[in-house]
Write an enzyme that holds these catalytic residues in place. Structure first.
Site, mmCIF file in Angstrom:
data_model
loop_
_atom_site.group_PDB
_atom_site.id
_atom_site.type_symbol
_atom_site.label_atom_id
_atom_site.label_comp_id
_atom_site.label_asym_id
_atom_site.label_seq_id
_atom_site.Cartn_x
_atom_site.Cartn_y
_atom_site.Cartn_z
ATOM 1 N N VAL A 39 -34.209 54.549 30.357
ATOM 2 C CA VAL A 39 -33.138 54.500 29.368
ATOM 3 C C VAL A 39 -33.387 53.233 28.566
ATOM 4 C CG1 VAL A 39 -30.662 54.372 28.980
ATOM 5 C CG2 VAL A 39 -31.560 55.676 30.929
ATOM 6 N N GLY B 230 -53.963 51.491 15.512
ATOM 7 C CA GLY B 230 -52.768 51.319 14.695
ATOM 8 C C GLY B 230 -52.957 51.877 13.293
ATOM 9 N N GLY C 219 -48.325 55.326 19.677
ATOM 10 C CA GLY C 219 -49.353 55.638 20.671
ATOM 11 C C GLY C 219 -48.928 56.803 21.552
ATOM 12 N N ASP C 220 -47.655 56.835 21.901
ATOM 13 C CA ASP C 220 -47.148 57.954 22.718
ATOM 14 C C ASP C 220 -47.242 59.266 21.931
ATOM 15 O OD1 ASP C 220 -46.564 56.240 24.803
ATOM 16 O OD2 ASP C 220 -44.498 55.924 24.159
HETATM 17 P P1 ADP Z 1 -49.602 51.904 20.173
HETATM 18 O O1 ADP Z 1 -48.294 52.451 19.724
HETATM 19 O O2 ADP Z 1 -49.964 52.270 21.571
HETATM 20 O O3 ADP Z 1 -49.787 50.448 19.895
HETATM 21 P P2 ADP Z 1 -51.315 52.365 17.884
HETATM 22 O O4 ADP Z 1 -50.565 51.287 17.178
HETATM 23 O O5 ADP Z 1 -52.774 52.196 18.051
HETATM 24 O O6 ADP Z 1 -50.702 52.668 19.327
HETATM 25 O O7 ADP Z 1 -51.025 53.724 17.108
HETATM 26 C C1 ADP Z 1 -51.418 54.971 17.626
HETATM 27 C C2 ADP Z 1 -51.799 55.880 16.489
HETATM 28 O O8 ADP Z 1 -50.664 56.080 15.636
HETATM 29 C C3 ADP Z 1 -52.867 55.337 15.564
HETATM 30 O O9 ADP Z 1 -54.159 55.550 16.100
HETATM 31 C C4 ADP Z 1 -52.604 56.176 14.321
HETATM 32 O O10 ADP Z 1 -53.080 57.502 14.515
HETATM 33 C C5 ADP Z 1 -51.074 56.224 14.298
HETATM 34 N N1 ADP Z 1 -50.505 55.105 13.521
HETATM 35 C C6 ADP Z 1 -50.057 53.910 13.999
HETATM 36 N N2 ADP Z 1 -49.628 53.119 12.993
HETATM 37 C C7 ADP Z 1 -49.785 53.829 11.851
HETATM 38 C C8 ADP Z 1 -49.533 53.574 10.459
HETATM 39 N N3 ADP Z 1 -49.020 52.404 10.040
HETATM 40 N N4 ADP Z 1 -49.840 54.559 9.571
HETATM 41 C C9 ADP Z 1 -50.351 55.742 9.968
HETATM 42 N N5 ADP Z 1 -50.624 56.039 11.254
HETATM 43 C C10 ADP Z 1 -50.348 55.101 12.185
#
Ligand code: ADP
Length: 317
Positions: free
Chosen positions: A12, A228, A265-266
């Site tokens: 939660v 990201g 990421g999830d």
């Molecule tokens: P986590 O949430 O585990 O830190 P990431 O930041 O690497 O994971 O993000 C996971 C995936 O989400 C990236 O590989 C991409 O596909 C997508 N993503 C994350 N941030 C962005 C963004 N600013 N614009 C578009 N896609 C994004």
């Protein structure tokens, strides 16, 4: 079509959005909200909304949080296989500042009591799945047991090696057909398991051949590093390209009207597992492209599980 079994955590989440993160000793005001979270549950919701049948294997307390998990799983059509715990259901206290930076305290509670015995009791369920998706917010030995059962039964295993500070073991990594760290987790795994010092902030800027070489040190299987806003890097074992034409490549992030990247990421992991279960014979890059699209869409609304879009590989094609 075979389903996805997600083994992992439910929390939660208690979220306070504040102008700045509270300094030690400070008392500040923030906008409060509460909702479901935990990497396991977030990924189960994403995989479900990406079109797969889902069973979520978790541990819940006999309390309001446990009841919330049951209610929300039912609302999304997720089948629950929940181990009853005498501990309270997992919680997270999350502060988010106006720049989107956060500080998080997790109370693992029931998540810490997800047992190897419960995995063994659910061996038939895991063995009948198309994909097993797991993270590291649950006891490592239980996740290892689930991955082992899946492997034995020929079920594809996807391990999101998150969070970065989890006490993962190299033995656990070996059980993953697909390992999906983000940059921070990738740097942590390299430091812990193969003695390679790489700064998380430098990972995305490495050239493809160098990144591929680092991935190969970590795993004999496929590694997907999420980067990201930069996108994704994929590295395969040369002998096992999973339908791709190249052993390593990047997929650029999709353009998004970003509101909140919590749970991106999830979203990626859930969508990847759902796509793999729905079209096991498709080239791996197709699954990655879909997951990349799905994760970008998830950043366009606030929250983690709540922000998971309803978008299947067929919608995206
Ligand atoms: P986590 O949430 O585990 O830190 P990431 O930041 O690497 O994971 O993000 C996971 C995936 O989400 C990236 O590989 C991409 O596909 C997508 N993503 C994350 N941030 C962005 C963004 N600013 N614009 C578009 N896609 C994004």
């Amino acid at each position: 079509m075979k389903s996805v079994v997600v083994a992992g955590s439910f929390n939660v989440d208690h979220v306070w959005r504040c102008d700045a993160l509270p300094a030690p000793g400070a008392t500040i005001a923030g906008r409060y909200s509460t909702g479901p979270g935990g990497k396991g549950f977030n990924q189960a919701v994403a995989a479900r909304r990406a079109g797969a049948g889902i069973t979520f294997v978790c541990a819940l307390g006999d309390d309001a949080g446990g009841a919330l998990a049951r209610q929300l799983a039912a609302a999304d059509g997720i089948v629950l296989a929940a181990e009853a715990s005498s501990e309270p259901t997992g919680t997270a206290g999350i502060y988010v500042d106006s720049r989107g930076r956060n500080s998080i305290v997790i109370g693992p509670g029931a998540n810490a009591s997800l047992s190897t015995g419960f995995m063994a009791a659910n061996a038939a369920l895991i063995g009948a799945a198309g994909v097993l998706l797991a993270q590291l917010e649950s006891p490592v030995e239980s996740i290892e047991a689930a991955l082992g059962i899946a492997r034995e039964a020929g079920v594809l295993t996807v391990l999101n090696a998150a969070p970065a500070n989890a006490p993962s073991t190299i033995g656990l990594l070996k059980l993953a057909d697909v390992l999906t760290p983000n940059e921070t987790e990738f740097a942590a795994l390299l430091g812990r398991h193969v003695g390679e010092r790489v700064e998380a902030d430098d990972v995305a800027a490495l050239d493809g051949a160098s990144l591929h070489a680092l991935c190969r040190k970590l795993s004999g299987n496929t590694v997907v590093v999420t980067l990201g806003a930069v996108g994704v890097f994929v590295s395969h074992d040369e002998e096992r390209l999973r339908g791709d034409s190249q052993p390593y490549y990047r997929v650029a992030a999709e353009a998004a009207q970003v509101v909140d990247t919590t749970g991106a990421g999830d979203a990626f992991n859930g969508a990847l597992a759902a796509s793999l279960a729905q079209a096991p014979d498709a080239a791996f890059i197709k699954h990655v492209r879909f997951a990349n699209q799905y994760a970008a869409r998830s950043t366009e609304s606030e929250g983690a599980a709540a922000a998971m879009p309803r978008m299947t590989p067929a919608d995206a094609a």
